[in-house]
Scaffold this motif. Structure first.
Motif, PDB file in Angstrom:
ATOM      1  N   ALA A   1       0.974  -0.890   0.326  1.00  8.97           N
ATOM      2  CA  ALA A   1      -0.459  -0.068  -0.459  1.00  8.97           C
ATOM      3  C   ALA A   1       0.901   1.412   0.346  1.00  8.97           C
ATOM      4  N   THR A   2       1.787   1.309   0.546  1.00  4.89           N
ATOM      5  CA  THR A   2       3.063   2.187   0.609  1.00  4.89           C
ATOM      6  C   THR A   2       4.458   2.222  -0.850  1.00  4.89           C
TER       7      THR A   2
ATOM      8  N   ALA B   1       0.560  -7.899   0.628  1.00  2.00           N
ATOM      9  CA  ALA B   1       1.296  -7.158  -0.674  1.00  2.00           C
ATOM     10  C   ALA B   1       0.976  -7.859  -1.519  1.00  2.00           C
ATOM     11  N   ARG B   2       1.498  -7.698  -2.777  1.00  2.00           N
ATOM     12  CA  ARG B   2       1.565  -8.829  -3.297  1.00  2.00           C
ATOM     13  C   ARG B   2       2.411  -9.215  -4.663  1.00  2.00           C
ATOM     14  N   PRO B   3       2.980 -10.301  -4.726  1.00  2.00           N
ATOM     15  CA  PRO B   3       4.454 -10.441  -5.573  1.00  2.00           C
ATOM     16  C   PRO B   3       4.327  -9.557  -6.844  1.00  2.00           C
ATOM     17  N   ARG B   4       5.390  -8.421  -7.779  1.00  2.00           N
ATOM     18  CA  ARG B   4       5.659  -8.357  -8.236  1.00  2.00           C
ATOM     19  C   ARG B   4       6.480  -8.719  -9.878  1.00  2.00           C
ATOM     20  N   ARG B   5       5.813  -8.806 -10.524  1.00  2.00           N
ATOM     21  CA  ARG B   5       6.717  -8.904 -11.894  1.00  2.00           C
ATOM     22  C   ARG B   5       6.252 -10.462 -12.421  1.00  2.00           C
ATOM     23  N   SER B   6       5.472 -10.593 -12.171  1.00  2.00           N
ATOM     24  CA  SER B   6       4.727 -12.527 -11.288  1.00  2.00           C
ATOM     25  C   SER B   6       4.867 -13.597 -11.345  1.00  2.00           C
TER      26      SER B   6
END
Length: 519
Positions: A428-429, A470-475
């Motif tokens: 979120a940040t 959170a969620r992972p970036r770049r799959s």
């Protein structure tokens, strides 16, 4: 004898492992006293770098950039490494586990000294421990200091005072293992004539090219060429015959040893610059593990607990991880938040790690030895190292990432007990790496589930556990949808369910109780 003020923890030894422990304790609010026998840091060149997941562990404390001198996170080696002088092709591994950090031990000590002092440690140089007496509620250390002898009382003492540890000996802890006397190793920083070396290695007329950092074994011994960044190249030989005489090592002796091993001349000269430079001879070596890593209120870490006669610096790599493992557990005990049995887990976990490294070191020593039987073993092993599964297995062994701790009832998930890999995350940040979320040395629940199910189920934990959604970036696929990490970044609980069911959340709370007392 004068009696000094009582302290929580005394760390004996201001080498890398003792300083790392002091920094870890300070990060969590414990202010240790570090005793160092030498009046000032040794200028003798020793270790040349770090290998394996310890590099990631230092990144998780924000120390990697200071040690590497470069910006950005560590990257795994993607070309080749070596095992027992055999090339290990890492290019086919999708996510290689072998990280390297070429940095001299003097620099490691400088960075960790600054870190420990910043965290409130008190370092006393020129103070030597001469006695250790355990009481029911404390340890009493007799110390010889610049102003005379005195006694220091502590709740706990940690021996980080090297292979000849006075702390270990005074505590009556055995040091079981093997002494090798069949070989002589020589090391020297050198200069070679222009045109002899390039990125491919050292070109030796009459022998061939010796690739960087890949020892070449011959019938007469072994030779390696290590062009370490920012320093003169380091050459090393190992011969099977014992050295004659005890005169100081010389460059002429180094050149003669190279000639015997390779059957060819390599003109070596003294390097330019202020030094200090390596020029040493070591006869034999020791591979030993302490009979126990804890004796009441006394703990052992680093070379005080284990030494290895093996290349690649496994002792320092393991020692720094000893310090990270013990630091958060000892701090929890001292601050009254440790669940029952937490301190005992240090000895269980790090003894297992030390014995795994023992296997690694002894296997390499055997495969670098002389004889036609070893030739056959190396030929067969070299064939196996063309198989991707075998490469991965050996790479994990080198990195220490094959180690899995016993996490109790939460061990069903395949990643539980493993060291977590870094991740790029969106929160979120804003974007953040997982390594950056661990800088405070606190437990961490990382929730990637839909609806933050895991985080909501432990909303009452936030006083002791950092909770991040959170969620992972770049799959990226981390292999879990939520994970509870210990302060040493080992996974205490994990789930792969998009929305964890009640049984998974029950195991999460059980893991929190087991490791952090927050069930």
């Amino acid at each position: 004898m004068a009696v000094d003020t009582d302290v929580d923890v005394v760390v004996v030894g201001a080498g890398p492992t003792g300083l790392m422990l002091a920094a870890e304790l300070g990060l969590l609010g414990v202010r240790p006293v570090v005793l160092e026998r030498l009046p000032e840091p040794s200028g003798e060149p020793r270790a040349n770098g770090l290998v394996g997941q310890v590099v990631q562990a230092l990144d998780r404390r924000g120390l990697y950039e200071s040690l590497s001198g470069s910006a950005g996170p560590p990257q795994p080696d993607t070309s080749y490494f070596m095992f027992a002088g055999l090339p290990l092709d890492l290019s086919g591994l999708p996510a290689g586990p072998v990280y390297t950090l070429p940095v001299p031990q003097q620099r490691i000590v400088q960075v960790l000294t600054a870190r420990a002092l910043d965290m409130g440690a008190q370092i006393r140089a020129g103070h030597e421990v001469t006695g250790v007496v355990q009481r029911e509620d404390r340890v009493e250390l007799e110390i010889s200091g610049p102003a005379g002898p005195y006694r220091l009382r502590a709740r706990y003492a940690v021996g980080a005072d090297g292979a000849h540890s006075v702390t270990r000996k005074l505590s009556g802890i055995g040091f079981t293992g093997i002494t090798y006397d069949r070989s002589v190793a020589r090391h020297a920083h050198v200069a070679v004539p222009e045109g002899w070396a390039d990125a491919r290695g050292l070109r030796v007329p009459g022998f061939g090219t010796v690739a960087p950092f890949l020892p070449r074994r011959t019938e007469r011994g072994a030779f390696s060429w290590a062009p370490l960044p920012g320093r003169p190249p380091l050459v090393a030989t190992t011969e099977w015959e014992p050295a004659e005489g005890d005169e100081p090592m010389s460059l002429a002796e180094m050149a003669a040893s190279i000639r015997r091993v390779l059957g060819a001349e390599v003109p070596v000269a003294a390097p330019e610059g202020p030094g200090p430079f390596v020029l040493r001879r070591l006869t034999g070596g020791n591979t030993r593990v302490a009979d126990r890593f804890r004796d009441g209120r006394v703990f052992l870490i680093g070379d005080a607990a284990h030494v290895y006669a093996s290349g690649g610096g496994p002792g320092l790599n393991a020692g720094l991880q000893d310090a990270i493992n013990l630091g958060w557990k000892l701090a929890a005990q001292l601050t009254g938040t440790a669940p029952e049995g937490l301190l005992d887990s240090y000895a269980a976990e790090r003894t297992a790690a030390a014995r795994r490294t023992l296997t690694y070191a002894q296997a390499q020593a055997a495969m670098l030895g002389p004889g036609s039987d070893v030739d056959a073993l190396r030929e067969l092993f070299g064939e196996l190292l063309r198989d991707q599964a075998a490469i991965r297995r050996v790479a994990d062994l080198i990195a220490g990432s094959d180690l899995r701790y016993d996490m109790g009832g939460a061990a069903d998930h395949p990643l539980v007990g493993r060291h977590v890999q870094d991740l790029e995350l969106s929160t979120a940040t804003g974007p953040v790496r997982l390594a950056e979320l661990t800088r405070g040395g606190r437990p961490l629940l990382l929730d990637l589930t839909k609806g933050a199910t895991a985080a909501k189920s432990v909303a009452d934990w936030t006083a002791r556990v950092d909770v991040v959604t959170a969620r992972p970036r770049r799959s990226a696929d981390p292999g879990f949808t939520a994970a509870l990490l210990r302060p040493d970044s080992y996974i205490a609980w994990a789930t792969s369910a998009p929305t964890p069911p009640p049984p998974d959340l029950g195991e999460l709370r059980a893991a929190g109780e087991r490791w952090f007392g927050v069930g």
